[in-house]
Design a protein around this motif. Structure first.
Motif, PDB file in Angstrom:
ATOM      1  N   GLU A   1       0.866  -1.171   0.000  1.00  0.00           N
ATOM      2  CA  GLU A   1       0.000   0.000   0.000  1.00  0.00           C
ATOM      3  C   GLU A   1       0.902   1.219   0.000  1.00  0.00           C
ATOM      4  O   GLU A   1       1.848   1.292   0.781  1.00  0.00           O
ATOM      5  CB  GLU A   1      -0.914   0.014   1.226  1.00  0.00           C
TER       6      GLU A   1
ATOM      7  N   SER B   1     -14.119   8.495   3.675  1.00  0.00           N
ATOM      8  CA  SER B   1     -13.361   8.403   4.924  1.00  0.00           C
ATOM      9  C   SER B   1     -12.395   7.222   4.875  1.00  0.00           C
ATOM     10  O   SER B   1     -12.408   6.425   3.932  1.00  0.00           O
ATOM     11  CB  SER B   1     -14.327   8.237   6.107  1.00  0.00           C
ATOM     12  N   ASN B   2     -11.527   7.106   5.901  1.00  0.00           N
ATOM     13  CA  ASN B   2     -10.535   6.033   5.947  1.00  0.00           C
ATOM     14  C   ASN B   2     -10.247   5.669   7.396  1.00  0.00           C
ATOM     15  O   ASN B   2     -10.589   6.405   8.319  1.00  0.00           O
ATOM     16  CB  ASN B   2      -9.253   6.458   5.233  1.00  0.00           C
ATOM     17  N   ASP B   3      -9.612   4.515   7.570  1.00  0.00           N
ATOM     18  CA  ASP B   3      -9.265   4.036   8.911  1.00  0.00           C
ATOM     19  C   ASP B   3      -8.036   4.721   9.484  1.00  0.00           C
ATOM     20  O   ASP B   3      -7.736   4.570  10.672  1.00  0.00           O
ATOM     21  CB  ASP B   3      -9.036   2.521   8.887  1.00  0.00           C
ATOM     22  N   ASN B   4      -7.303   5.456   8.649  1.00  0.00           N
ATOM     23  CA  ASN B   4      -6.080   6.111   9.121  1.00  0.00           C
ATOM     24  C   ASN B   4      -6.367   7.440   9.796  1.00  0.00           C
ATOM     25  O   ASN B   4      -5.431   8.096  10.281  1.00  0.00           O
ATOM     26  CB  ASN B   4      -5.126   6.347   7.943  1.00  0.00           C
ATOM     27  N   ASN B   5      -7.633   7.860   9.794  1.00  0.00           N
ATOM     28  CA  ASN B   5      -8.035   9.142  10.365  1.00  0.00           C
ATOM     29  C   ASN B   5      -7.296  10.316   9.719  1.00  0.00           C
ATOM     30  O   ASN B   5      -7.107  11.362  10.334  1.00  0.00           O
ATOM     31  CB  ASN B   5      -7.797   9.169  11.881  1.00  0.00           C
ATOM     32  N   SER B   6      -6.875  10.118   8.478  1.00  0.00           N
ATOM     33  CA  SER B   6      -6.214  11.196   7.753  1.00  0.00           C
ATOM     34  C   SER B   6      -7.261  11.973   6.952  1.00  0.00           C
ATOM     35  O   SER B   6      -8.456  11.722   7.049  1.00  0.00           O
ATOM     36  CB  SER B   6      -5.146  10.619   6.820  1.00  0.00           C
TER      37      SER B   6
ATOM     38  N   ARG C   1      -9.827  13.239   4.451  1.00  0.00           N
ATOM     39  CA  ARG C   1     -10.736  12.489   3.581  1.00  0.00           C
ATOM     40  C   ARG C   1     -10.446  12.793   2.110  1.00  0.00           C
ATOM     41  O   ARG C   1     -10.109  13.921   1.748  1.00  0.00           O
ATOM     42  CB  ARG C   1     -12.182  12.853   3.884  1.00  0.00           C
TER      43      ARG C   1
ATOM     44  N   TRP D   1      -6.410   2.265   1.452  1.00  0.00           N
ATOM     45  CA  TRP D   1      -6.901   2.648   2.781  1.00  0.00           C
ATOM     46  C   TRP D   1      -8.129   3.556   2.715  1.00  0.00           C
ATOM     47  O   TRP D   1      -8.734   3.878   3.736  1.00  0.00           O
ATOM     48  CB  TRP D   1      -5.790   3.314   3.595  1.00  0.00           C
ATOM     49  N   ASN D   2      -8.537   3.971   1.519  1.00  0.00           N
ATOM     50  CA  ASN D   2      -9.785   4.727   1.361  1.00  0.00           C
ATOM     51  C   ASN D   2     -10.962   3.753   1.371  1.00  0.00           C
ATOM     52  O   ASN D   2     -11.507   3.394   0.325  1.00  0.00           O
ATOM     53  CB  ASN D   2      -9.771   5.519   0.047  1.00  0.00           C
ATOM     54  N   ASN D   3     -11.348   3.312   2.546  1.00  0.00           N
ATOM     55  CA  ASN D   3     -12.346   2.238   2.643  1.00  0.00           C
ATOM     56  C   ASN D   3     -13.736   2.723   3.053  1.00  0.00           C
ATOM     57  O   ASN D   3     -14.631   1.920   3.286  1.00  0.00           O
ATOM     58  CB  ASN D   3     -11.876   1.165   3.630  1.00  0.00           C
TER      59      ASN D   3
ATOM     60  N   GLU E   1      -6.096   4.830  -3.220  1.00  0.00           N
ATOM     61  CA  GLU E   1      -5.287   4.043  -2.293  1.00  0.00           C
ATOM     62  C   GLU E   1      -6.193   3.107  -1.490  1.00  0.00           C
ATOM     63  O   GLU E   1      -7.333   3.452  -1.161  1.00  0.00           O
ATOM     64  CB  GLU E   1      -4.523   4.964  -1.334  1.00  0.00           C
TER      65      GLU E   1
END
Length: 355
Positions: A40, A174-179, A181, A148-150, A146
């Motif tokens: 990734e 949103s994503n799980d990385n809290n970065s 959006r 991580w854009n889940n 990417e």
């Protein structure tokens, strides 16, 4: 003798330390090359390529392939790059090459179109999303993001201008990385469509439509104007009120029930009531379809009467049957009963003279 004893004692003391060192050395796992690598991000590191890479795992050695694609590297080239970064003794396990895949999330063009349609449905007079045809300013293709854009596609701005049909919709993911959006923006033109009955040939006024004369096509709602579109099921068997060309959609105002009675045509007049069924010849004064009230001339009595169109060249005439009270009132003052003529068919159809 004393020196020999000292040496033996020293060896006995050093033996446990040597054994621990050997065990620690045996505990260091051998680095092993992976045959398939999934990454990734846009960088491939030593730890992605080699198991048990140790402290060298975070060293960047390659750029990743494009999102959602796979690349192949020969093993000899990889070993050379690893050695340049002081990573040696890698067990290749006889692998000739390594495949590297960059993971991605793919959002299909059809999904994007559906999400945009749902975001603007019922805005500015638009109908349901299923009835909208969208034309995008840029050729709509699958979007790769990417991995991580889940998150889901969430519309944060949806604008539609009914004057020109243009739309402008922005989504956030949103994503799980809290970065931050990811944002996606789409614009274009939306047209509401509907199923319309369309003519397959040129037709003239007064023609009755057959099943082969009408097909169903998706047409812009604006093409119909303020008139209601006719359905195919309603159009077949109806009569044209005006001439139309092939390919034109039918409106409800373009068709009507077929004329079953034509002006100046000969018709059958039907007098029917309980126990009585009489017919006579007549001539239509008006044109009418089923259920219409028309004026006809009774050719036998030469009288003009009104009736209801009930079939092809058939007009039903209503007659009043005298009630018992009316029959009693017709008896003369001298006690003689006034003649009343009643024709009964006695369960069989009778044709007679009638007015």
């Amino acid at each position: 003798m004393i020196v020999r004893s000292i040496l033996i004692a020293a060896l006995l003391v050093a033996a446990p330390s040597l054994a621990q060192a050997q065990e620690k050395e045996d505990a260091i796992a051998t680095p092993v090359l992976r045959a398939q690598v999934n990454v990734e991000g846009d960088i491939v590191r030593v730890g992605d390529m080699v198991e048990n890479a140790g402290m060298a795992a975070q060293i960047a050695i390659y750029r990743s392939p494009d999102l959602g694609t796979t690349g192949t590297l020969p093993t000899a080239q990889i070993i050379s790059v690893l050695q340049a970064h002081q990573v040696i003794g890698v067990d290749t396990r006889g692998i000739k090459s390594v495949t590297v895949t960059r993971l991605a999330r793919t959002i299909g063009a059809k999904e994007i179109e559906s999400q945009v349609a749902h975001a603007i449905e019922h805005r500015g007079g638009l109908g349901d999303a299923a009835d909208l045809s969208l034309t995008f300013d840029r050729d709509l293709q699958d979007v790769r993001l990417e991995a991580w854009n889940n998150g889901a596609l969430e519309p944060v701005r949806a604008h539609y201008d009914p004057r020109n049909g243009r739309f402008d919709v922005t989504f956030e993911i949103s994503n799980d990385n809290n970065s931050t959006r990811t944002r996606l923006r789409f614009s274009g033109v939306a047209v509401e469509m509907l199923d319309a009955a369309v003519l397959t040939r040129n037709v003239d006024r007064g023609e009755v439509l057959k099943a082969s004369d009408v097909v169903v096509e998706r047409r812009p709602k604006a093409e119909m104007g303020s008139d209601a579109a006719a359905t195919r099921g309603h159009a077949v068997g109806m009569q044209m009120r005006r001439p139309l060309r092939a390919g034109q959609p039918l409106r409800v105002a373009d068709i009507a029930k077929p004329d079953l009675v034509q002006k100046d045509d000969n018709v059958t007049l039907i007098y029917e009531t309980a126990g009585i069924y009489l017919t006579a010849r007549g001539k239509a004064v008006d044109t009418g379809s089923e259920g219409d009230t028309v004026t006809v001339l009774n050719l036998q009595s030469k009288r003009t009467i009104s009736g209801t169109v009930v079939g092809r060249d058939k007009v039903a005439i209503s007659i009043a049957v005298p009630s018992y009270r009316d029959a009693t009132a017709s008896i003369g003052s001298d006690g003689a009963e006034a003649p009343v003529s009643i024709a009964s068919r006695n369960n069989a159809q009778t044709t007679s003279r009638a007015e």
